[in-house]
Design an enzyme around this catalytic site. Structure first.
Site, PDB file in Angstrom:
ATOM      1  N   HIS A 150       0.483   0.964   6.592  1.00  0.00           N
ATOM      2  CA  HIS A 150       0.459   0.890   8.056  1.00  0.00           C
ATOM      3  C   HIS A 150       1.842   1.053   8.672  1.00  0.00           C
ATOM      4  CE1 HIS A 150       0.881  -3.581   7.195  1.00  0.00           C
ATOM      5  NE2 HIS A 150       1.767  -3.460   8.176  1.00  0.00           N
ATOM      6  N   SER A 277       6.410  -6.451   6.970  1.00  0.00           N
ATOM      7  CA  SER A 277       5.413  -5.522   6.425  1.00  0.00           C
ATOM      8  C   SER A 277       6.129  -4.458   5.602  1.00  0.00           C
ATOM      9  CB  SER A 277       4.646  -4.842   7.560  1.00  0.00           C
ATOM     10  OG  SER A 277       3.797  -5.730   8.225  1.00  0.00           O
TER      11      SER A 277
END
Length: 321
Positions: A150, A277
């Site tokens: 992502h 992330s």
């Protein structure tokens, strides 16, 4: 854009995906048949016997923002107030965002110009709609960094023009606030897999950034490997990255024993926050550092990352080459 199979290893244009999603189940949870990919550590400091990093001189309290940043030739762009790239696909917290559980155990890293800290990179991400975000990545070779899927490809944002491959990512190895000890490199060359780009399946949420330079030869990189369930749950996990809830562009580290695993995920009660992330989840074996997962998600009691199983390992090895 052409989609290629794992075996083809051919890219088209600036971005490519591997047709991952139909690998055989017998690849999951078993040790890799070949030795793990080795890291390049240069001037690495020895790790501790308990499988965590040696951290003398680093601050370990929650209120620890007084670290001195040394003057450097390179200065980072301002990014205070930018949001975690995970919010682009999953919405604002607490929806699947990385989480601090109880007391904040993260430790700020101040000597980011030495290995292994310089392997971890602060990311400034520009999406297709020109919105900007932050994330983390880490070197696995001279010109290849691993991160979450992502980070490089946004799914289901609900914002017109935002979904799909991001436009570019500015990579800043070993960043320490405004200081960039190794400068920065911008890339528009990314990798991921169809399980993420087509389906948005969190079990396949991993990707890579390919640099136009061999900066990794200077910073070094982490090794990576496929390990059994038993090996992983007996291991201590280490995570270092660039959380958005701390002073802009500062690197933070935490470690704790792996809590559990399944066929595609690794779970751990290691404190993280949005902006991390794409961080490496790595173990230390005989003083060498090997990634076992790519950090991507939060949870009520544990955070989690995409497990490096055989098919993931194969893609990483191809992207590294």
């Amino acid at each position: 854009m052409a989609i290629h199979t794992e075996e083809a290893g051919v890219r088209s244009g600036h971005t490519s995906v591997s047709n991952l999603g139909e690998e055989s189940a017998d690849a999951v949870g078993k040790p890799v048949s070949a030795p793990p990919s080795e890291g390049k550590d240069g001037d690495a400091k020895p790790a501790r016997a308990d499988g965590t990093e040696t951290l003398e001189g680093h601050r370990h309290s929650v209120n620890k923002f007084a670290e001195t940043v040394q003057a450097a030739q390179f200065v980072a762009p301002p990014d205070r107030g930018l949001r975690d790239i995970g919010e682009a696909s999953f919405g604002t917290p607490p929806s699947r965002q990385e989480t601090v559980h109880g007391p904040d155990d993260r430790i700020q890293i101040s000597n980011t110009n030495v290995y292994p800290w310089r392997v971890h990179c602060s990311l400034l991400i520009t999406a297709a709609d020109n919105s900007t975000w932050i994330g983390t990545a880490w070197f696995i070779g001279p010109h290849t960094l691993m991160t979450a899927g992502h980070v490089v490809h946004i799914k289901n944002s609900g914002v017109p023009g935002r979904d799909g491959w991001v436009k570019r990512i500015q990579v800043m190895p070993g960043r320490n606030g405004a200081s960039l000890p190794y400068g920065s490199v911008t890339s528009s060359n990314f990798r991921s897999v169809t399980g993420w780009t087509n389906s948005g399946d969190e079990n396949y949420d991993y990707g890579a950034i390919i640099l136009p330079t061999d900066l990794g030869n200077t910073t070094g990189w982490l090794g990576f490997g496929v390990y059994s369930d038993a090996d992983l749950v007996a291991s201590t996990g280490n995570i270092s990255g660039y959380p958005g809830d701390k002073p802009s562009g500062t690197q933070w580290y935490d470690s704790r024993k792996i809590a559990s695993v399944n066929s595609r995920k690794v779970y751990y009660d290691i404190d993280t926050a949005g902006g991390q992330s794409g961080s490496a989840v790595y173990r230390i074996v005989n003083g060498a550092r090997y990634a076992v997962a790519i950090h991507a998600y939060g949870g009520a009691t544990t955070n989690s990352g995409t497990r490096i199983v055989q098919a993931v390992y194969n893609n990483m090895a191809a992207w590294k080459a």
